[in-house]
Design an enzyme around this catalytic site. Sequence first.
Site: not given
Length: 635
Positions: A380, A554
């Site tokens: 406003c 691994h």
Amino acid sequence: MTEKSIRSRVQNFGSFLSSMVMPNIAALIAWGFMAALFIPAGWLPNENFNKIVDPLLRYAIPALIAYTGGNLINPKMGGVVGVVALMGAIAAAGEEKMLVAAMLLGPLGGWLLKKLQDAYEGHVPEGFEMLVNNFSAGFLALGLALLSYVIVAPLISGLTGLLAAGINFLLERSLLPLVHIFIEPAKILFLNNAINHGIFTPIGLEQAADTGKSILFMIESNPGPGLGVLLAYSIFGNKREKSSAAGAAIIQVFGGIHEIYFPYILMNPKLILATIVGGASGTFTLELLNGGLVASPSPGSFLAWLAMTPKGSYLATILGFLVATVISFAIGSVILRTSKSSKSLDEAEGDVKANKSGKETAIVNEEKSFANISKIRFACDAGMGSSAMGASILKKKLKEAGLLEGIDITNVAIANLPKDVDLVVTHKDLTERAKQIVPNAIHVSVNNFMQAPEYDQVVERLKEAKSTAKVENKEEVKEETQKIADLKEEKKNTILLKDNIILDETFENKEEAIKRVQELLEKSGYVDKGYEAGMLQREKEAPTHFGIGLAIPHGTNETKKEIKKSGLVVITSKNGVDWDGELVKLIVGIAGKGDDHIGILANVANNINTEEIVNSLVENSNKDEIYEILTREEE
């Protein structure tokens, strides 16, 4: 220039004035209470504390207003330039208060600095920007301070003197009530804050500093005229108008939100006569009884009026309010009872609702998605009052609908709308201005912040958007889940190939077995040649057998660079191979890049965890069975 464009520019000017003053209302209130308490004629006269009153009004409040105005125009030191420029006017003015000068020099300083910065932007050597910005702002501030001392202060003094003389002319002839002929229509155009804080407050503060009070603080802020109209509606309006007006009346008189009665005037413009005569009657009463307040009441509620009333003026304050209310109510009641063409509240709201032909709509930019709304702003003129009430109402509706989570709702002055706002709610008279500031937002235009059916439309649109988004999201989740499943399957099929499951081989030692693992891994494109050295080094550091007939050779961290992609190979040996004193019959060789192989290793740990299982796999299983065990997903 059209009437609409003129009105828009006037509203813009009024809004900007309000935006400068409203953030500093707390300072005005602090000054007002201090004056009411500690000046010689105050409630608690105090010579020492009274020394604070004059510097607050002469320096602090004008400086705050100037800084706010400059900062609104140019957040990059605009406020600083405005304050320095103001000091020239204050120094030249002597005893006069330079509030009007602050409203002029603050924005002027910010605007000139912005133009100066735009002129040299892109022409400053890198690294010198801060130096140039500071020096340019400093020299501009210096020039404006000198200019304001020589030119601005005398002009403002002359203008203020002229206005004060005009008001004194009206006061001396008891004609001050006539100003309501102009004030009340201007208020309906949402210029109430501009009138109060841009005109009456500066002159009123001058009067209050001299006499301890001013009637000018009470002219625009009198809640009586608006209350009278609302009371008339609550008795003589239709059913819906009665219920809404009664609630609005409470907010008007105790909350001081004058904007809440504006839509009721717009429903029946004849009612402007009630507020003009009511306001004039209240001002006449205040004049007659020598009424006045010590400072501007904000918000303009009856409670704020009482708080700002100096000792000995309560009768004038109360009667000024009551007379304005009664006269406005009486005239408003006659107009409502005799009017044949007044619109109902529903019709007034319907002026901005989408009609069946689609020629006018209350929601602009509807093509923008409601699904992504996270920031809603009610705007406003000054960012207070009616917009705050509207924000509270929509917030409650969204909360009741379960839609509030993730949505930020608040109220702002229209000039301060953020660029990233998603949805803006404004009164229909302000929607065009809001669209100019944030054109990409969804705009909701309402006729009455308190009784807007558009809020329900917003809630429904958000519900639909959320519902659609959920359906779309379910489909997306379904598709994504399938993609993940396909990717997992693809990875499983890539990491372990059935061709890399070798049954019943014989090895002389573990080095020979590891060499075989390297051949299979390399052949399938999992590793380069150097990976074998890593597997052998790993065995020296810590053997990879598990004591149940299982070994998982691994590489080391140093040989991860030899891995091209993750992969496994599986070798069974019924005779077994000596693995550092352990007989290993099942060998799972691994090359792990990232964590793609972790799922299969988890299956190894979960499904091949005893010597009996290892022996069963080696003696009885085929490739398909081993592949199934090592690649199936765990429940």
